[in-house]
Design an enzyme around this catalytic site. Structure first.
Site, PDB file in Angstrom:
ATOM      1  N   HIS A 140       0.810  -1.216   0.000  1.00  0.00           N
ATOM      2  CA  HIS A 140       0.000   0.000   0.000  1.00  0.00           C
ATOM      3  C   HIS A 140       0.843   1.264   0.000  1.00  0.00           C
ATOM      4  O   HIS A 140       0.351   2.358   0.298  1.00  0.00           O
ATOM      5  CB  HIS A 140      -1.015  -0.025   1.149  1.00  0.00           C
ATOM      6  N   ASP A 173      -6.425   4.469   9.932  1.00  0.00           N
ATOM      7  CA  ASP A 173      -7.827   4.630   9.520  1.00  0.00           C
ATOM      8  C   ASP A 173      -8.298   3.425   8.718  1.00  0.00           C
ATOM      9  O   ASP A 173      -9.448   3.018   8.793  1.00  0.00           O
ATOM     10  CB  ASP A 173      -7.991   5.867   8.625  1.00  0.00           C
ATOM     11  N   GLU A 216      -9.968  13.274  15.060  1.00  0.00           N
ATOM     12  CA  GLU A 216      -9.384  13.543  13.740  1.00  0.00           C
ATOM     13  C   GLU A 216     -10.129  14.721  13.135  1.00  0.00           C
ATOM     14  O   GLU A 216     -11.006  15.297  13.781  1.00  0.00           O
ATOM     15  CB  GLU A 216      -9.528  12.330  12.805  1.00  0.00           C
TER      16      GLU A 216
HETATM   17  P1  FAD Z   1       4.204  -1.881   2.107  1.00  0.00           P
HETATM   18  O1  FAD Z   1       3.714  -0.769   1.289  1.00  0.00           O
HETATM   19  O2  FAD Z   1       4.165  -3.222   1.506  1.00  0.00           O
HETATM   20  O3  FAD Z   1       5.685  -1.567   2.636  1.00  0.00           O
HETATM   21  C1  FAD Z   1       6.042  -0.283   3.102  1.00  0.00           C
HETATM   22  C2  FAD Z   1       7.519  -0.228   3.482  1.00  0.00           C
HETATM   23  O4  FAD Z   1       7.735  -1.032   4.629  1.00  0.00           O
HETATM   24  C3  FAD Z   1       8.460  -0.791   2.392  1.00  0.00           C
HETATM   25  O5  FAD Z   1       9.664  -0.107   2.446  1.00  0.00           O
HETATM   26  C4  FAD Z   1       8.655  -2.221   2.830  1.00  0.00           C
HETATM   27  O6  FAD Z   1       9.864  -2.749   2.360  1.00  0.00           O
HETATM   28  C5  FAD Z   1       8.639  -2.090   4.343  1.00  0.00           C
HETATM   29  N1  FAD Z   1       8.093  -3.276   5.008  1.00  0.00           N
HETATM   30  C6  FAD Z   1       6.927  -3.908   4.759  1.00  0.00           C
HETATM   31  N2  FAD Z   1       6.776  -4.930   5.615  1.00  0.00           N
HETATM   32  C7  FAD Z   1       7.878  -4.949   6.405  1.00  0.00           C
HETATM   33  C8  FAD Z   1       8.318  -5.773   7.478  1.00  0.00           C
HETATM   34  N3  FAD Z   1       7.588  -6.789   7.910  1.00  0.00           N
HETATM   35  N4  FAD Z   1       9.506  -5.479   8.053  1.00  0.00           N
HETATM   36  C9  FAD Z   1      10.255  -4.435   7.647  1.00  0.00           C
HETATM   37  N5  FAD Z   1       9.905  -3.645   6.620  1.00  0.00           N
HETATM   38  C10 FAD Z   1       8.721  -3.888   6.015  1.00  0.00           C
HETATM   39  N6  FAD Z   1      -0.905   5.180   7.298  1.00  0.00           N
HETATM   40  C11 FAD Z   1      -1.180   5.631   8.528  1.00  0.00           C
HETATM   41  O7  FAD Z   1      -0.270   5.835   9.339  1.00  0.00           O
HETATM   42  N7  FAD Z   1      -2.465   5.879   8.908  1.00  0.00           N
HETATM   43  C12 FAD Z   1      -3.523   5.636   8.092  1.00  0.00           C
HETATM   44  O8  FAD Z   1      -4.648   5.863   8.485  1.00  0.00           O
HETATM   45  C13 FAD Z   1      -3.262   5.127   6.796  1.00  0.00           C
HETATM   46  N8  FAD Z   1      -4.268   4.848   5.949  1.00  0.00           N
HETATM   47  C14 FAD Z   1      -3.987   4.361   4.711  1.00  0.00           C
HETATM   48  C15 FAD Z   1      -5.049   4.063   3.846  1.00  0.00           C
HETATM   49  C16 FAD Z   1      -4.799   3.562   2.587  1.00  0.00           C
HETATM   50  C17 FAD Z   1      -5.953   3.241   1.671  1.00  0.00           C
HETATM   51  C18 FAD Z   1      -3.461   3.391   2.158  1.00  0.00           C
HETATM   52  C19 FAD Z   1      -3.174   2.888   0.787  1.00  0.00           C
HETATM   53  C20 FAD Z   1      -2.401   3.694   3.000  1.00  0.00           C
HETATM   54  C21 FAD Z   1      -2.657   4.171   4.285  1.00  0.00           C
HETATM   55  N9  FAD Z   1      -1.625   4.467   5.176  1.00  0.00           N
HETATM   56  C22 FAD Z   1      -1.909   4.929   6.428  1.00  0.00           C
HETATM   57  C23 FAD Z   1      -0.233   4.348   4.777  1.00  0.00           C
HETATM   58  C24 FAD Z   1       0.356   3.010   5.195  1.00  0.00           C
HETATM   59  O9  FAD Z   1       0.627   2.994   6.578  1.00  0.00           O
HETATM   60  C25 FAD Z   1       1.676   2.776   4.461  1.00  0.00           C
HETATM   61  O10 FAD Z   1       1.464   2.832   3.078  1.00  0.00           O
HETATM   62  C26 FAD Z   1       2.265   1.442   4.824  1.00  0.00           C
HETATM   63  O11 FAD Z   1       3.576   1.382   4.328  1.00  0.00           O
HETATM   64  C27 FAD Z   1       1.470   0.393   4.125  1.00  0.00           C
HETATM   65  O12 FAD Z   1       1.636  -0.824   4.711  1.00  0.00           O
HETATM   66  P2  FAD Z   1       1.873  -2.098   3.805  1.00  0.00           P
HETATM   67  O13 FAD Z   1       1.689  -3.202   4.765  1.00  0.00           O
HETATM   68  O14 FAD Z   1       1.082  -2.154   2.577  1.00  0.00           O
HETATM   69  O15 FAD Z   1       3.433  -1.888   3.488  1.00  0.00           O
END
Ligand code: FAD
Length: 522
Positions: free
Chosen positions: A96, A160, A271
């Site tokens: 994400h 969220d 918020e």
């Molecule tokens: P990814 O996008 O897959 O990875 C993000 C980063 O973390 C990359 O660098 C990856 O290499 C690293 N990573 C992933 N997993 C691990 C692991 N296990 N160990 C070490 N490194 C790792 N953020 C908020 O704070 N609050 C919100 O309310 C919020 N709402 C969101 C709503 C939507 C619809 C979206 C798309 C994003 C939102 N986000 C929010 C942002 C979100 O927290 C970040 O995009 C987060 O990185 C997404 O998590 P992911 O699991 O998809 O990680």
């Protein structure tokens, strides 16, 4: 100094279309066949997901995708990379990210969703209360369901939207309306299991291997891969009174929001967001309706108010056997004296689970009309309280007076709830605001080109720089070391030191573009 937020937009410069450096990628074998999990090479169709992310702005093809079954699989992948001259490894949570942060060009993507176990520990004397042990790839939505339905317990601090992984949000911060009280998600974990860039599996906490623990939290995946986290729990409420209060004036909005996040007795969630003062169903009045039964009486709003309005969003948790009159009284007491437009108050009661899963409905709607899969040039910032009124004047009221096609969040957070030993960097002052411009390309592909939206993001960042605002990008994205250095400011030497200790070959999370893979053995 500040990066172009969108370096390359599809389809013109798609890295996936660049010619393969190896004549037959499928023939490459990394010697990972004895993993307990699986490995798939090159063009296997099931690998296509790893070349994309939610942002939809980048496409980077990996050499292989590994689905680990145990932490040792992750360690083996990293050890293979350590022995190779150039191989990199990216943990991918739920993909994400917006700017390719979880991608690895010709590297190995570790699909963390295969490490998603969840186990609640009711009495954990070491942590001082109940905790949940979760795999780094567990989705927060699954953690919620398991803890609440199975045990009547819940984590304290959320995002969220919950289809994000535990490891993904802990690598950034993880913020929502509970963070003013409990801090971000990074402040609500007591122990991690991490596979470092040295290929070692290490358990760490505040007191045990604490430098690794704090490095990894908010560490943008640079120091290790989180394979397990221990998350603090509290008793889950049954119900939530969810309230929206509309303001025509930013000063009133800001004063009330800050008063709610700093007083002792307050709501459980605070918020807020900005919306356009128009009938535009996407950016304006109608977008505020969260329950069709609750209509605004807009006649009380003067026609001469500013181009944007503000909506404070608060919630009070309660038990299903609390008498409604008690809940009413508590709410009345909390909103007494707030300066919102008196006829512009909406409220509804819903279950705690429905409240925390509220964005899922928006996701389903967005998927149904095709905008979920369109590109998302999002911009997230932390802006110091000292500059937020000027930010409102210059950005919300001018640059964004027509909206962004989606939510524009702006709400205060409290610095002392964040542990400054983690790798996250914050702007000046005890109070700072999260600003999230969650753009959805509603008319895509016929609306403004993604490049135009990305250019507007750059203009906003430039406006902050020009005016000397104290701000930091949240979920940052830069293309050069100089820009990263500037981002971290006086924390840069600590970040570099941590890298040289825990990932000296710069194998991990290459998509963040902070360090270049080191080819020399340290
Ligand atoms: P990814 O996008 O897959 O990875 C993000 C980063 O973390 C990359 O660098 C990856 O290499 C690293 N990573 C992933 N997993 C691990 C692991 N296990 N160990 C070490 N490194 C790792 N953020 C908020 O704070 N609050 C919100 O309310 C919020 N709402 C969101 C709503 C939507 C619809 C979206 C798309 C994003 C939102 N986000 C929010 C942002 C979100 O927290 C970040 O995009 C987060 O990185 C997404 O998590 P992911 O699991 O998809 O990680």
């Amino acid at each position: 100094m500040i990066a172009y937020l969108v370096e390359r937009c599809l389809p013109e410069n798609d890295a996936a279309d660049s010619p393969p450096e190896h004549p037959n990628e499928d023939a490459i074998n990394l010697g990972l066949e004895d993993l307990q999990g699986t490995v798939e090479y090159g063009s296997a169709s099931s690998n296509a997901f790893a070349a994309k992310d939610f942002g939809g702005l980048h496409a980077v093809k990996p050499l292989a995708v590994v689905r680990p079954a145990v932490a040792d699989d992750v360690a083996r992948v990293i050890r293979v990379a350590l022995r190779s001259p150039a191989l990199t490894v990216a943990a991918r949570g739920n993909g994400h990210s917006i700017n390719g942060q979880a991608m690895a060009h010709r590297g190995v993507v570790v699909d963390m969703k295969s490490l998603a176990g969840i186990a609640v520990v009711r009495d954990c004397s070491k942590s001082g209360g109940p905790v949940v042990e979760v795999g780094g790839g567990a989705l927060w939505s699954d953690v919620l369901k398991r803890c609440v339905l199975g045990y009547g317990l819940a984590p304290r601090s959320w995002t969220d939207y919950l289809d994000l992984t535990v490891g993904g949000t802990l690598s950034n911060a993880g913020v929502s309306g509970q963070a003013f009280r409990f801090g971000p998600q990074t402040a609500n974990v007591t122990e991690l299991e991490v596979v470092t860039g040295n290929g070692e599996i290490t358990v760490c906490s505040h007191t045990n291997n604490s430098e690794l623990f704090f490095s990894v939290l908010g560490g943008l995946g640079q120091f290790g891969i989180i394979t397990r986290a221990r998350v603090l729990l509290q008793p889950a409420p049954d119900m939530v009174r969810w309230i929206r209060l509309v303001y025509s004036n930013f000063t009133d909005y800001m004063l009330d929001a800050e008063s709610l996040v700093t007083r002792d007795s307050s709501f459980d969630y605070v918020e807020g967001f900005v919306f356009v003062n128009s009938d535009d169903p996407v950016n304006g009045w109608p977008s505020v309706l969260f329950d069709p039964q609750h209509q605004f009486d807009t006649t009380c709003m003067s026609k001469n108010v500013d181009p944007v309005l503000y909506c404070l969003e608060v919630a009070l948790y309660y038990k299903s056997d609390d008498p409604p009159s008690t809940v009413d009284k508590m709410v009345e007491k909390l909103i007494e004296g707030l300066r919102y437009c008196q006829n512009l108050k909406l409220q509804m009661d819903l279950s705690y689970m429905d409240f925390l899963l509220r964005v899922k409905k928006a996701e389903q709607d967005a998927k149904a009309n095709g905008i979920w899969d369109a590109p998302h040039p999002w911009l997230n910032l932390f802006v110091s309280k000292k500059d937020i009124a000027d930010f409102d004047r210059l950005v919300f009221k001018k640059l964004l007076k027509d909206g962004v096609g989606g939510p524009m969040l702006v709400y205060p957070l409290i610095r002392s709830k964040w542990d400054n030993r983690t790798s996250v960097v914050l702007p000046e002052g005890e109070i700072f605001y999260l600003v999230a411009l969650l753009r959805f390309s509603h008319q895509y592909p016929n609306g403004p080109p993604v490049q135009e939206l990305a250019a507007q993001n750059r203009e906003i960042v430039q406006c902050c720089i020009r005016n000397g605002f104290s701000f930091k990008l949240y979920l940052p994205h830069y293309n050069s070391k100089e820009e990263w250095k500037h981002h971290f400011g006086n924390q840069w030497p600590r970040f570099v030191e941590r890298k040289s200790t825990f990932d000296p070959m710069a194998i991990l999370a290459p998509g963040q573009k902070i360090f270049t893979r080191n080819q020399q053995q340290p």
